[in-house]
Design a protein around this motif. Structure first.
Motif, PDB file in Angstrom:
ATOM      1  N   GLU A 137     -67.672  42.748  13.129  1.00  0.00           N
ATOM      2  CA  GLU A 137     -67.522  41.216  12.712  1.00  0.00           C
ATOM      3  C   GLU A 137     -66.952  40.964  11.277  1.00  0.00           C
ATOM      4  OE1 GLU A 137     -70.378  37.559  12.901  1.00  0.00           O
ATOM      5  OE2 GLU A 137     -70.682  38.768  14.477  1.00  0.00           O
ATOM      6  N   GLY A 178     -62.824  38.102  13.754  1.00  0.00           N
ATOM      7  CA  GLY A 178     -63.630  37.622  14.454  1.00  0.00           C
ATOM      8  C   GLY A 178     -64.923  38.488  14.946  1.00  0.00           C
ATOM      9  N   ARG A 179     -65.190  38.528  16.284  1.00  0.00           N
ATOM     10  CA  ARG A 179     -66.420  39.436  16.715  1.00  0.00           C
ATOM     11  C   ARG A 179     -65.749  40.339  17.609  1.00  0.00           C
ATOM     12  NH1 ARG A 179     -72.028  39.502  17.218  1.00  0.00           N
ATOM     13  NH2 ARG A 179     -72.822  40.287  19.182  1.00  0.00           N
ATOM     14  N   ALA A 216     -62.467  35.621  21.323  1.00  0.00           N
ATOM     15  CA  ALA A 216     -62.723  35.669  19.791  1.00  0.00           C
ATOM     16  C   ALA A 216     -64.162  35.925  19.324  1.00  0.00           C
ATOM     17  CB  ALA A 216     -62.196  34.393  19.211  1.00  0.00           C
ATOM     18  N   LEU A 217     -65.093  35.349  20.099  1.00  0.00           N
ATOM     19  CA  LEU A 217     -66.398  35.694  19.953  1.00  0.00           C
ATOM     20  C   LEU A 217     -67.201  36.750  20.663  1.00  0.00           C
ATOM     21  CD1 LEU A 217     -67.408  31.980  20.065  1.00  0.00           C
ATOM     22  CD2 LEU A 217     -66.751  33.395  17.919  1.00  0.00           C
TER      23      LEU A 217
END
Length: 326
Positions: A137, A178-179, A216-217
């Motif tokens: 992350e 992002g992650r 993105a997450l």
């Protein structure tokens, strides 16, 4: 104690009391796959098996290897549907960490690893999404750091910098902040599995994404008793993440086709069309059976559900000429 997601997933899913190792109903009791949704899925796969068998010249032994076999459901249905000549030559092999299920068809061999040499078809249906991976992350300074997780609670913290191997992979396959779910362990697992096929084909069916649409997450989540739950890596639930399908495809070293399940199954005759109402008048029982089959087919090709799964197909050997999936 918090550790990286990859060792946490490995312990939670495949440890001595892991989710996929424990006795019981197996994955079918917790989440619904195409295999469990309808025998129409196995019927479509059988058509592919028959075409591949013909392309290979009907070999004396046709290996049918199911990687991530659950409790052997797919192989069981395939054997039940298979014509006698092919059934006499097929060697069905289930690859799974769990012990051999009770009352499994004695023709099905059971092992924990992919065979060294396969002539026929290697199938992996929703296997790669459970191959453990790490997560990184971007912190407040723009640095990529490894995500650590508490195995008992699922609580996350940021650890040290991302590993060099992770950075190398994400630079090509998942750029940007992002992650990020680091997919190289899945690439390596698929490449190793495909390398076992000497003549024939390898098919991966899984949910995933490509470089242009990375989430993105991230996608890491859990499933228990048919419901989506937080991904706590304590062995009580499935822990899964979508597959970076284009990265996996490129890792195998063979040319490939990658199409949606909806597209493949419709080409194989699974269309979900409702039977004509006239049939309800002339043969009500047949109408009800056809209506049930149409409902099952619709679930398999639903573009917002199972139909969105990717089929990744590699052909190995000069006999197979690219017309098997059509």
């Amino acid at each position: 104690m918090s550790i990286g997601w990859r060792p946490a997933m490995r312990s939670a899913l495949y440890g001595s009391d892991g989710f996929f190792v424990r006795a019981g109903s197996g994955p079918a009791g917790h989440f619904r796959t195409s295999v469990h949704a309808s025998p129409l899925f196995a019927g479509a796969l059988l058509r592919i098996v028959e075409r591949l068998d013909e392309a290979l010249g009907r070999p004396r032994t046709f290996d049918l290897v199911d990687v991530g076999a659950g409790r052997g459901e797919l192989l069981t249905v395939l054997l039940a549907l298979m014509p006698s000549d092919l059934a006499a030559r097929v060697r069905p092999i289930g690859v799974e960490m769990a012990l051999r299920p009770d009352r499994l068809d004695p023709r099905i061999r059971w092992r924990t690893g992919v065979p060294d040499s396969v002539t026929g078809l290697l199938i992996a249906t929703e296997w790669l999404d459970n191959v453990p991976l790490d997560v990184v992350e971007t912190d407040e300074h723009g640095n990529l750091r490894k995500v650590l997780v508490d195995r008992r609670t699922g609580a996350e913290t940021l650890g040290g910098p991302a590993d060099a191997a992770d950075l190398f992979w994400l630079k090509r396959w998942w750029p940007g902040p992002g992650r990020i779910e680091i997919g190289w362990p899945r690439d390596a697992a698929w490449a190793d599995a495909v390398a076992s096929v000497r003549r024939g084909a390898a098919l991966c069916v899984d949910y995933g994404h490509q470089r242009s649409e990375r989430p993105a997450l991230g996608t890491l989540t859990g499933y228990r008793d048919g419901r989506q739950v937080p991904p706590v890596p304590d062995g009580s639930c499935d822990v899964t993440a979508h597959v970076a399908m284009d990265a996996v495809a490129g890792a195998a070293g063979y040319a490939y086709q990658m199409v949606s399940q909806r597209e493949v199954l419709k080409a194989l005759g699974v269309d979900g069309a409702r039977p004509p109402l006239e049939l309800a008048r002339t043969d009500p029982a047949a109408y009800i059976r056809a209506l049930s089959a149409a409902g099952s087919a619709a679930e398999l090709i639903d573009p917002s559900g199972l139909g969105a799964h990717w089929w990744l197909w590699h052909e190995i050997g000069p006999e197979v000429r690219g017309s098997i999936l059509q």
